[in-house]
Design a protein around this motif. Structure first.
Motif, PDB file in Angstrom:
ATOM      1  N   ALA A  22       5.630  -9.488   4.983  1.00  0.00           N
ATOM      2  CA  ALA A  22       5.428  -9.086   3.678  1.00  0.00           C
ATOM      3  C   ALA A  22       5.014  -7.964   3.507  1.00  0.00           C
ATOM      4  N   PHE A  23       4.018  -7.403   4.004  1.00  0.00           N
ATOM      5  CA  PHE A  23       2.869  -6.018   3.103  1.00  0.00           C
ATOM      6  C   PHE A  23       3.179  -5.407   3.959  1.00  0.00           C
ATOM      7  N   LYS A  90      -4.181  -9.350  -9.906  1.00  0.00           N
ATOM      8  CA  LYS A  90      -3.882  -9.058  -9.159  1.00  0.00           C
ATOM      9  C   LYS A  90      -2.507  -8.000  -9.160  1.00  0.00           C
ATOM     10  N   LYS A  91      -1.867  -6.972  -8.412  1.00  0.00           N
ATOM     11  CA  LYS A  91      -0.716  -6.434  -8.361  1.00  0.00           C
ATOM     12  C   LYS A  91       0.217  -7.352  -6.588  1.00  0.00           C
ATOM     13  N   TRP A  92      -0.231  -8.967  -6.018  1.00  0.00           N
ATOM     14  CA  TRP A  92       0.771  -9.673  -5.198  1.00  0.00           C
ATOM     15  C   TRP A  92       2.100  -9.767  -5.849  1.00  0.00           C
ATOM     16  N   THR A  93       2.543 -10.266  -4.406  1.00  0.00           N
ATOM     17  CA  THR A  93       4.129 -10.566  -4.847  1.00  0.00           C
ATOM     18  C   THR A  93       4.074 -11.491  -4.653  1.00  0.00           C
ATOM     19  N   LEU A  94       5.163 -12.414  -4.197  1.00  0.00           N
ATOM     20  CA  LEU A  94       5.834 -13.533  -3.986  1.00  0.00           C
ATOM     21  C   LEU A  94       5.929 -13.747  -2.951  1.00  0.00           C
ATOM     22  N   SER A  95       6.452 -12.740  -2.356  1.00  0.00           N
ATOM     23  CA  SER A  95       6.045 -12.947  -0.648  1.00  0.00           C
ATOM     24  C   SER A  95       4.931 -12.598  -0.180  1.00  0.00           C
ATOM     25  N   GLN A  96       3.704 -12.245  -0.834  1.00  0.00           N
ATOM     26  CA  GLN A  96       2.270 -11.759  -0.102  1.00  0.00           C
ATOM     27  C   GLN A  96       1.928 -14.067  -0.385  1.00  0.00           C
ATOM     28  N   TYR A  97       2.099 -13.962  -1.511  1.00  0.00           N
ATOM     29  CA  TYR A  97       1.402 -15.577  -1.611  1.00  0.00           C
ATOM     30  C   TYR A  97       2.153 -16.444  -0.595  1.00  0.00           C
ATOM     31  N   MET A  98       3.849 -16.254  -0.148  1.00  0.00           N
ATOM     32  CA  MET A  98       4.168 -17.477   0.612  1.00  0.00           C
ATOM     33  C   MET A  98       3.495 -17.012   1.552  1.00  0.00           C
ATOM     34  N   THR A  99       3.657 -15.976   2.259  1.00  0.00           N
ATOM     35  CA  THR A  99       2.804 -15.723   3.751  1.00  0.00           C
ATOM     36  C   THR A  99       1.713 -16.048   3.957  1.00  0.00           C
ATOM     37  N   ALA A 100       1.109 -16.055   2.746  1.00  0.00           N
ATOM     38  CA  ALA A 100      -0.827 -16.722   3.169  1.00  0.00           C
ATOM     39  C   ALA A 100      -0.806 -18.327   3.234  1.00  0.00           C
ATOM     40  N   SER A 101       0.137 -18.970   2.165  1.00  0.00           N
ATOM     41  CA  SER A 101       0.604 -19.965   2.446  1.00  0.00           C
ATOM     42  C   SER A 101       1.667 -20.547   3.768  1.00  0.00           C
ATOM     43  N   LEU A 131      -0.078 -26.032   0.360  1.00  0.00           N
ATOM     44  CA  LEU A 131       0.338 -26.143  -1.055  1.00  0.00           C
ATOM     45  C   LEU A 131      -1.297 -26.148  -1.797  1.00  0.00           C
ATOM     46  N   PHE A 132      -2.527 -26.889  -1.799  1.00  0.00           N
ATOM     47  CA  PHE A 132      -3.326 -26.366  -2.841  1.00  0.00           C
ATOM     48  C   PHE A 132      -3.714 -25.063  -2.532  1.00  0.00           C
ATOM     49  N   LEU A 133      -4.423 -24.594  -1.411  1.00  0.00           N
ATOM     50  CA  LEU A 133      -5.422 -23.601  -1.153  1.00  0.00           C
ATOM     51  C   LEU A 133      -5.066 -22.177  -2.187  1.00  0.00           C
ATOM     52  N   PRO A 134      -3.202 -22.212  -1.615  1.00  0.00           N
ATOM     53  CA  PRO A 134      -3.358 -20.929  -2.380  1.00  0.00           C
ATOM     54  C   PRO A 134      -3.664 -20.808  -3.957  1.00  0.00           C
ATOM     55  N   HIS A 135      -2.648 -22.195  -4.773  1.00  0.00           N
ATOM     56  CA  HIS A 135      -2.217 -22.661  -5.362  1.00  0.00           C
ATOM     57  C   HIS A 135      -4.000 -22.850  -6.413  1.00  0.00           C
ATOM     58  N   TRP A 136      -4.997 -23.355  -6.017  1.00  0.00           N
ATOM     59  CA  TRP A 136      -6.586 -23.628  -6.419  1.00  0.00           C
ATOM     60  C   TRP A 136      -7.329 -22.301  -6.314  1.00  0.00           C
ATOM     61  N   TRP A 137      -6.711 -21.060  -5.432  1.00  0.00           N
ATOM     62  CA  TRP A 137      -7.173 -20.083  -5.466  1.00  0.00           C
ATOM     63  C   TRP A 137      -7.006 -19.267  -6.856  1.00  0.00           C
ATOM     64  N   VAL A 138      -5.498 -19.123  -7.174  1.00  0.00           N
ATOM     65  CA  VAL A 138      -4.529 -18.459  -7.942  1.00  0.00           C
ATOM     66  C   VAL A 138      -5.158 -19.230  -9.261  1.00  0.00           C
ATOM     67  N   SER A 139      -5.945 -20.217  -9.528  1.00  0.00           N
ATOM     68  CA  SER A 139      -6.048 -20.741 -10.181  1.00  0.00           C
ATOM     69  C   SER A 139      -7.789 -20.263 -10.791  1.00  0.00           C
TER      70      SER A 139
END
Length: 332
Positions: A22-23, A90-101, A131-139
């Motif tokens: 991802a990175f 932020k310059k994040w991508t979907l792959s980085q988001y899913m990798t963090a999850s 499922l919850f923590l990345p969504h909460w952090w982005v929010s």
């Protein structure tokens, strides 16, 4: 060799592999060659070279979809998630988001299994956290950025007003705001000026920013400019009045937050304390809480009495939390 050790090793290796995929970016040599080719094509007089440069730029701006395809393919609606990530600034991508999850899922599941939790429970808790923590952090990042935007937006309107009163056109005053106002306000106005430079109308550029931000304050600004361009009038005076109204809205929001802070703190404490105590007891002595996770074939729908009481308690707590949230939620 212990089976838990092998499982943890496999989970950690999988997490590290996904993080590298991802990175990891392109090699510096390939990036240098690509930049040189783009500059050469841009400054060439050949029509074929210009067309090739445009195609190369379009391909480079397009999302490749080759990064962590397996993880990204699990997203049910990637367009909405991409929009939310862009709203963070932020310059994040979907792959980085899913990798963090996936990393959260693997680490938490492995930790719970080492502590002696059942495999199914560890996987379910890890999946819920992933499922919850990345969504909460982005929010949280979106909310922080919008708050910083709304705090500086009246200053931007005042600067626009002074520029218009000095005789500058609206497009030039937008450029001044992008360079003078720091933070999200300057970034958004810079994007607006760049869209206008590449041929979009001002209404289109402003509406795209309004759709991405989703704030009533900026929507007021877009509507004000649209009405003024159709009907005419003193735009500087209108923007000055709008800045005053937005400052008053911000003051009212702060007053409401101060008046409802005690109720919110009580709701957070009352809502979180039972779950914290439950997980602390499970962490300290899981055998004591094991009857709660043991099904009872003779019970209601195969659930034991403790499980039925726990589900009922969570339902009543959810109803109470919803009512308290509605009591302290005010529309301005």
């Amino acid at each position: 060799m212990d089976g838990n050790f092998i499982l943890i090793t496999v989970l950690v290796a999988t997490m590290l592999g996904m993080a590298i995929i991802a990175f990891a970016g392109p090699s510096p040599e390939k990036a240098r060659k690509r930049r040189v080719a783009m500059i050469r094509g841009r400054h060439s007089d050949s029509a074929e070279a210009l067309l090739e440069a445009r195609m190369r730029k379009a391909i480079s701006n397009r999302s490749t979809g080759a990064e962590a395809k397996m993880l990204v393919s699990l997203i049910p609606n990637p367009e909405n998630l991409t929009k939310r990530i862009r709203m963070t600034g932020k310059k994040w991508t979907l792959s980085q988001y899913m990798t963090a999850s996936a990393g959260i899922f693997l680490v938490l599941s492995a930790f719970l299994m080492v502590r002696g939790f059942p495999f199914l429970m560890a996987v379910m808790v890890g999946m819920a956290a992933a499922l919850f923590l990345p969504h909460w952090w982005v929010s949280r990042l979106i909310k922080q950025r919008i708050n910083r935007f709304n705090a500086k937006f009246p200053d931007a309107l005042e600067l626009l007003t002074r520029g218009l009163r000095s005789g500058l056109p609206i497009a030039e005053t937008l450029g001044i705001v992008s360079s003078e106002i720091p933070g999200p306000v300057g970034e958004e106005f810079k994007l607006i000026t760049e869209r206008i430079k590449i041929g979009k109308t001002m209404e289109q550029a402003l509406q795209e920013t309004a759709d991405r931000l989703g704030t009533p304050e900026f929507q007021f600004f877009v509507i004000t400019l649209a009405i003024q361009r159709e009907t005419g009038g003193n735009l500087a005076e209108t923007l000055s009045n709008l800045a005053t109204v937005l400052r008053q809205r911000a003051q009212m929001k702060l007053k409401i937050r101060a008046m409802s802070s005690e109720s919110k703190a009580s709701a957070y404490i009352i809502g979180c304390l039972p779950f914290l105590v439950f997980f602390m007891i499970c962490y300290i002595n899981f055998n004591y809480m094991s009857p709660f996770f043991t099904p009872d074939p003779a019970g209601i729908f195969g659930l034991s009495l403790m499980q039925v009481i726990g589900i009922g308690g969570m339902c009543w707590m959810a109803i109470g939390a919803f009512i308290m949230a509605q009591m302290v939620n005010f529309e301005i």
